[in-house]
Each structure stands twice: as C-alpha cells, then as structure tokens.
Design a protein around this motif. Structure first.
Motif, mmCIF file in Angstrom:
data_model
loop_
_atom_site.group_PDB
_atom_site.id
_atom_site.type_symbol
_atom_site.label_atom_id
_atom_site.label_comp_id
_atom_site.label_asym_id
_atom_site.label_seq_id
_atom_site.Cartn_x
_atom_site.Cartn_y
_atom_site.Cartn_z
ATOM 1 N N VAL A 73 88.916 6.995 24.190
ATOM 2 C CA VAL A 73 88.373 6.439 25.204
ATOM 3 C C VAL A 73 89.792 5.844 26.301
ATOM 4 C CG1 VAL A 73 87.372 3.494 25.717
ATOM 5 C CG2 VAL A 73 86.512 5.056 23.052
ATOM 6 N N TRP B 90 85.944 9.140 18.502
ATOM 7 C CA TRP B 90 85.907 7.648 19.620
ATOM 8 C C TRP B 90 84.822 6.568 19.592
ATOM 9 C CZ3 TRP B 90 82.495 8.306 23.268
ATOM 10 C CH2 TRP B 90 81.155 9.153 23.367
ATOM 11 N N LEU C 139 86.197 12.082 27.016
ATOM 12 C CA LEU C 139 85.810 11.083 25.386
ATOM 13 C C LEU C 139 86.429 12.096 24.086
ATOM 14 C CD1 LEU C 139 83.207 8.817 26.279
ATOM 15 C CD2 LEU C 139 85.325 8.074 26.305
ATOM 16 N N LEU D 21 89.358 7.949 29.142
ATOM 17 C CA LEU D 21 88.142 7.701 30.104
ATOM 18 C C LEU D 21 88.449 7.296 31.515
ATOM 19 C CD1 LEU D 21 85.341 9.138 30.755
ATOM 20 C CD2 LEU D 21 84.569 6.971 29.622
ATOM 21 N N LEU E 233 81.125 4.439 29.277
ATOM 22 C CA LEU E 233 80.544 4.583 27.599
ATOM 23 C C LEU E 233 79.128 4.232 27.338
ATOM 24 C CD1 LEU E 233 84.315 2.250 27.827
ATOM 25 C CD2 LEU E 233 83.690 4.957 27.407
#
Length: 233
Positions: free
Chosen positions: A40, A111, A35, A43, A70
């Motif tokens: 984001v 992020w 990340l 990923l 996440l």
C-alpha cells in the motif's frame, strides 16, 4: 486530514472513456500489480500513471483519488474468490468452499489485510457477501443469528489470513529461512517452558500447518452454526 466521501467511488457514476487504451479495468489491473509488488505504501497516483504509460491528468479522469484506486483494487481481489456452483454438499460445503476461496485470494495479495477496515461496497464484495448470507439463510438462520454467523466466518477468514501473511512476511524481511526462524522461536519458548508450558509444548504459529489449521478451525465454526440451526443440523 482529507475526509473520505461516504460510499466513495461506488456511489459516483463511472466517467466515459476518453482514450481507448485507458479503461478503469486496466487501471485496476495495474494497481493490483503495483500493490502486489510494493504494498500500500508503494502505491501513489504518480507511480501508477508511470506504469500505465500515461499522465496524472488522464488517470484522474477515471479515478478521483488514491482511495478510489484502493477500493477498486480491493474489490477486484474479492472477485478472484470463485462462487461455488450447484448445491452439492449442502450449506456447509458451499460455505467452506467460499471461505477457502476468500482466504486464498487474500494470501495471494497480502496487502488486502491492511485495507479491510474500509467500507466494502464494491460489486464483487457485495455479491459474495450476499451469497454467504443467502446460503446461511437457506440453512435456517435469520436475524441476529444470521448476522453473527456471517460475521464470525468473515472474521475468522480475515484473521487467519492476516496472521499467516504476517508470519510469512516476517521471515522474508529478516532474511531467515523458515526452518531457522521456527527453530529460534521454538527454542525461545522451550527456555521459558515453566512460564509458558502449553505454548512450549504446542509450538508456535510459524510452525503450524496453516492449511490444516484453517480447515479445522473453520470446521469448529461450522459445527457451532449447525448446532444453532433448527433441528441442530
């Protein structure tokens, strides 16, 4: 659209380790690194499995969805915010220290700003949220006053970190040096000084001393909270 499970990863028991080298901690550490490098959008479960040197099947044994990853990564970043030790300086010093740690963690991992609309139920988030509420409660706040103060502080940290990260990323994405970008925006405002006189005189966010502005703004919030305490302290 896939419907998110309420509570997600935090309400499901962690599965037993199937192979020694692969643990949830290792997955989370690699996810944070990915990340940091790609954001984001970069990923994916496949990319994460590749970085871990394993297959998707093994990865899915430990984490059910990308949302799980996440949530775990976001909570790990919150864990970087060190909790103040001792009672030196009273509630103001402890609150200021925690807010500074939180901001620093967000700026190290920009992020995170994109994920703060998610339910935050991880142990690191809850521990720090409990610490903040407990500190303000011991100072004398309760009920809706306590909630409003904690929310106000949290929103200030999130907003200031998001703005600073956005300005920094804009400069990086355009390839312009900080001085060049600052000059261009300052010139833009000066040319429109009749319409925006205060902004033209004040400058623009990219030219701000971010640390000093954060500390001053946080001080204003703490002053307001202090005024609402019993005895105004």
């Amino acid at each position: 659209m896939v419907k998110r499970e309420a509570g997600g990863v935090w309400l499901r028991p962690e599965r037993p380790v199937r192979e020694a080298p692969m643990t949830r901690e290792r997955i989370v550490a690699e996810a944070v690194a990915l990340l940091d490098a790609e954001g984001v959008a970069g990923l994916t479960m496949r990319r994460l499995a590749e970085r871990l040197g394993t297959g998707s099947t093994t990865l899915y044994w430990h984490v059910t969805t990308k949302d799980d990853v996440l949530d775990l990564a976001l909570d790990a970043v919150f864990g970087e915010a060190r909790l103040p030790e001792g009672d030196a300086g009273g509630w103001r010093a402890r609150t200021r220290a925690l807010m500074g740690e939180w901001r620093a963690a967000m700026l190290r991992h920009p992020w995170t700003s994109a994920l703060l609309g998610r339910p935050l139920m991880g142990p690191n988030v809850l521990e720090r949220t409990e610490y903040l509420h407990a500190t303000l409660a011991r100072a004398g706040l309760a009920g809706q006053s306590l909630t409003a103060a904690a929310y106000g502080l949290s929103h200030f940290v999130i907003g200031s970190a998001m703005m600073e990260a956005a300005w920094q990323s804009t400069g990086e994405s355009t390839g312009e040096g900080a001085g060049t970008a600052d000059t261009a925006i300052a010139d833009h405002l000066r040319e429109r000084a009749e319409r925006y006189p205060v902004l033209a005189g004040q400058g623009h966010p990219a030219a701000t001393d971010w640390d000093a502005s954060f500390e001053r703004g946080l001080g204003y919030l703490l002053d307001g909270i202090a005024a609402a305490l019993p005895g105004g302290s």
